[in-house]
Design an enzyme around this catalytic site. Structure first.
Site, PDB file in Angstrom:
ATOM      1  N   GLY A  13       0.880  -1.294  -0.070  1.00 30.49           N
ATOM      2  CA  GLY A  13       0.066  -0.038   0.019  1.00 30.49           C
ATOM      3  C   GLY A  13       0.743   1.159   0.023  1.00 30.49           C
ATOM      4  O   GLY A  13       2.002   1.226   0.342  1.00 30.49           O
ATOM      5  N   VAL A  14       0.241   2.517  -0.314  1.00 31.65           N
ATOM      6  CA  VAL A  14       0.996   3.597  -0.325  1.00 31.65           C
ATOM      7  C   VAL A  14       1.486   4.337   1.020  1.00 31.65           C
ATOM      8  O   VAL A  14       2.326   4.815   1.153  1.00 31.65           O
ATOM      9  CB  VAL A  14      -0.039   4.678  -1.033  1.00 31.65           C
ATOM     10  N   ASP A  15       0.844   3.935   2.164  1.00 34.58           N
ATOM     11  CA  ASP A  15       1.175   4.516   3.414  1.00 34.58           C
ATOM     12  C   ASP A  15       2.501   3.943   3.861  1.00 34.58           C
ATOM     13  O   ASP A  15       3.375   4.556   4.191  1.00 34.58           O
ATOM     14  CB  ASP A  15       0.253   4.424   4.673  1.00 34.58           C
ATOM     15  N   CYS A 100      -4.362  -8.635  15.177  1.00 31.08           N
ATOM     16  CA  CYS A 100      -3.488  -8.799  14.306  1.00 31.08           C
ATOM     17  C   CYS A 100      -2.232  -7.846  14.837  1.00 31.08           C
ATOM     18  O   CYS A 100      -1.023  -8.121  14.688  1.00 31.08           O
ATOM     19  CB  CYS A 100      -3.729  -8.492  12.955  1.00 31.08           C
ATOM     20  N   GLY A 124       3.149   1.724   8.418  1.00 29.89           N
ATOM     21  CA  GLY A 124       2.386   2.832   7.598  1.00 29.89           C
ATOM     22  C   GLY A 124       1.057   3.229   8.455  1.00 29.89           C
ATOM     23  O   GLY A 124       0.214   3.893   7.816  1.00 29.89           O
ATOM     24  N   CYS A 198      -8.218  -8.432   7.036  1.00 28.12           N
ATOM     25  CA  CYS A 198      -7.163  -8.794   6.332  1.00 28.12           C
ATOM     26  C   CYS A 198      -7.132 -10.146   5.736  1.00 28.12           C
ATOM     27  O   CYS A 198      -6.804 -10.353   4.288  1.00 28.12           O
ATOM     28  CB  CYS A 198      -5.784  -8.855   7.215  1.00 28.12           C
TER      29      CYS A 198
END
Length: 373
Positions: A13-15, A100, A124, A198
Site C-alpha cells: 500500500g501507499v502508506d 493482528c 504505515g 485482512c
C-alpha cells in the site's frame, strides 16, 4: 539525528511505501519486509497477497532498499484467526485488526526484525509515538489526520513495543502522503486503500464464515416477542446491523419505539441459549442505546491502568471520542465506563479504547453494556 537500522513492514500500500521512503531520505538504513499472514485460497479473486507483494517489491526497487518475504501464516492462524472464530461462535463481534497488530505486526514481526539486527521497526499506521520525559515513558498518540487516525487499532501496544516502533506517516495528512508518493514516482501512488478484514479481503463475509462455523437458523423476534423473520445463524449478525435481515416490516401502528411504522429494523440483542435474534425499529430505539459498559482483557500502553476518573473513549473505530468515567468493576480484571451521553449499539467483542486528549491510554474487550430499556 541518530541513524538507525529500521525494518519497515511493506504491505504493498501507499502508506507503508511512503514510510520507507521518508526513513531512507532521513538517512536511516532501511530494510523492507512483506508479511504473508494468510494462505488458504490465497490465489482466489479476493485474496490479493501475490499482487500486494509485487507492488511492495516494485516500491522497494524505486526507493532502493532490500525486501524480504516472510510467512507468518501459522502464527496468524494460531493467535488471530482461532480467536476470531471462537468469538464469533460465542455470538460476539471481534476486531481482528486489533489482535493482528498485537500478535503479528508488533510481536512476530518485531521479533523477526530484531533477529535481523534492527534498532526499530516502522509501519504505515496513522499514529505517533512520543517519549514523555516527565513521566519517563513512551506514549501512543493519535495520528495528525483525524479522518485516518489508527490509534484505536494499536491500543494494545506496550512500552517495550512502543520503544521500538516508528509511525512516520502519523505526522502527515493522507493527502500529503499521496502527494509524496506521486512526486517520487511510486508505482502504487494511486492504489486504493484496502478495506475489509485482512484474511477475508473483499469476499462475501457470510460465505467465508460459513466454511468455519457451525450455525443454526432460528427466529428473529421483535421487542414484544413476535416472530418477524428467520436468521441464518446468530454468528452472522452484529448489534446495530441494518442490512441483510430480510424483514419486511411490522406495519402495526405503535409497533416501533424510536421510529415510525416504516422505520428500518436493526439488530438489537442475541439470545445465544435460545438461538433468538432480536430486532427493533428505529435507529434510536432504547435497546440500541447504552450509558454504561464493562470491559475486560485490558491492555495499557503505560503497562499499568490509568487512575479511575474522567476521560474519553471510543466503542468503535469511526466515532468521536465520548466523555466518560472509568471505574473498577467488582469482578477482578473488569473495568466499567459510564458515559455522559448514550452510546449507540455498543457491541460485545469490540474494543473500548480510552484517551486522554491525543494520548491513547489502552483499553479492552467489551463484555457487556447496560441498555436504556
Amino acid at each position: 539525528m541518530q541513524k538507525h537500522r529500521i525494518v519497515v513492514g511493506l504491505s504493498g500500500g501507499v502508506d507503508s511505501a511512503v514510510t520507507a521512503y521518508l526513513l531512507k531520505k532521513a538517512g536511516h538504513e532501511v530494510v523492507g519486509i512483506f508479511m504473508k499472514n494468510w494462505e488458504d485460497d490465497d490465489d482466489s479473486e479476493y485474496c490479493s497477497s501475490n499482487v500486494d507483494f509485487v507492488d511492495a517489491a516494485a516500491v522497494a526497487d524505486v526507493i532502493g532498499i532490500e525486501i524480504e518475504h516472510v510467512n507468518f501464516a501459522a502464527e496468524y492462524k494460531d493467535r488471530v484467526f482461532a480467536e476470531f472464530l471462537r468469538e464469533y461462535q460465542a455470538g460476539r463481534t471481534p476486531n481482528p485488526d486489533v489482535l493482528c497488530n498485537a500478535e503479528i505486526k508488533f510481536k512476530a514481526f518485531l521479533d523477526h526484525a530484531m533477529r535481523l539486527g534492527a534498532d526499530k521497526i516502522a509501519t504505515g499506521h496513522y499514529a505517533r509515538v512520543r517519549h514523555n520525559e516527565t513521566r519517563g515513558r513512551h506514549e501512543l498518540l493519535k495520528g495528525l489526520d483525524p479522518s485516518k487516525d489508527q490509534s484505536y487499532f494499536l491500543h494494545r501496544l506496550n512500552q517495550a513495543q512502543l520503544a521500538k516502533t516508528m509511525f512516520p506517516v502519523g505526522e502527515l495528512l493522507k493527502t500529503e502522503v499521496r502527494r509524496i508518493a506521486a512526486e517520487i514516482g511510486l508505482p502504487n501512488a494511486k492504489k486504493k486503500d484496502s478495506t475489509g478484514i485482512c484474511f477475508i479481503g473483499e469476499r462475501p463475509f457470510r460465505e467465508f464464515l460459513n466454511r468455519y462455523l457451525h450455525t443454526q437458523p432460528g427466529p428473529i423476534k421483535d421487542e414484544r416477542g413476535r416472530t418477524i423473520g428467520e436468521h441464518v445463524g446468530l454468528s452472522f449478525y452484529t448489534l446495530g446491523q441494518r442490512q441483510g435481515l430480510g424483514i419486511g416490516g411490522v406495519k402495526e401502528k405503535g409497533a416501533a419505539r424510536g421510529g415510525g411504522e416504516h422505520a428500518p429494523w436493526f439488530v438489537a440483542r442475541k439470545d445465544m441459549e435460545r438461538n433468538i435474534l432480536y430486532a427493533v425499529q428505529g435507529h434510536d430505539h432504547p435497546w440500541l442505546l447504552s450509558r454504561e459498559l464493562v470491559f475486560n482483557d485490558a491492555a495499557w500502553t503505560a503497562d499499568e491502568p490509568p487512575s479511575p476518573g474522567s476521560m474519553a473513549a471510543k466503542t468503535r473505530y469511526r466515532q468521536q471520542d465520548a466523555t466518560c468515567v472509568l471505574t473498577l468493576d467488582e469482578a477482578p480484571g473488569n473495568f466499567r465506563l459510564h458515559f455522559d451521553e448514550h452510546q449507540w449499539a455498543v457491541t460485545p467483542g469490540q474494543s473500548a479504547v480510552l484517551y486522554d486528549g491525543e494520548v491513547c491510554l489502552g483499553g479492552g474487550v467489551i463484555a457487556s453494556a447496560t441498555h436504556s430499556a
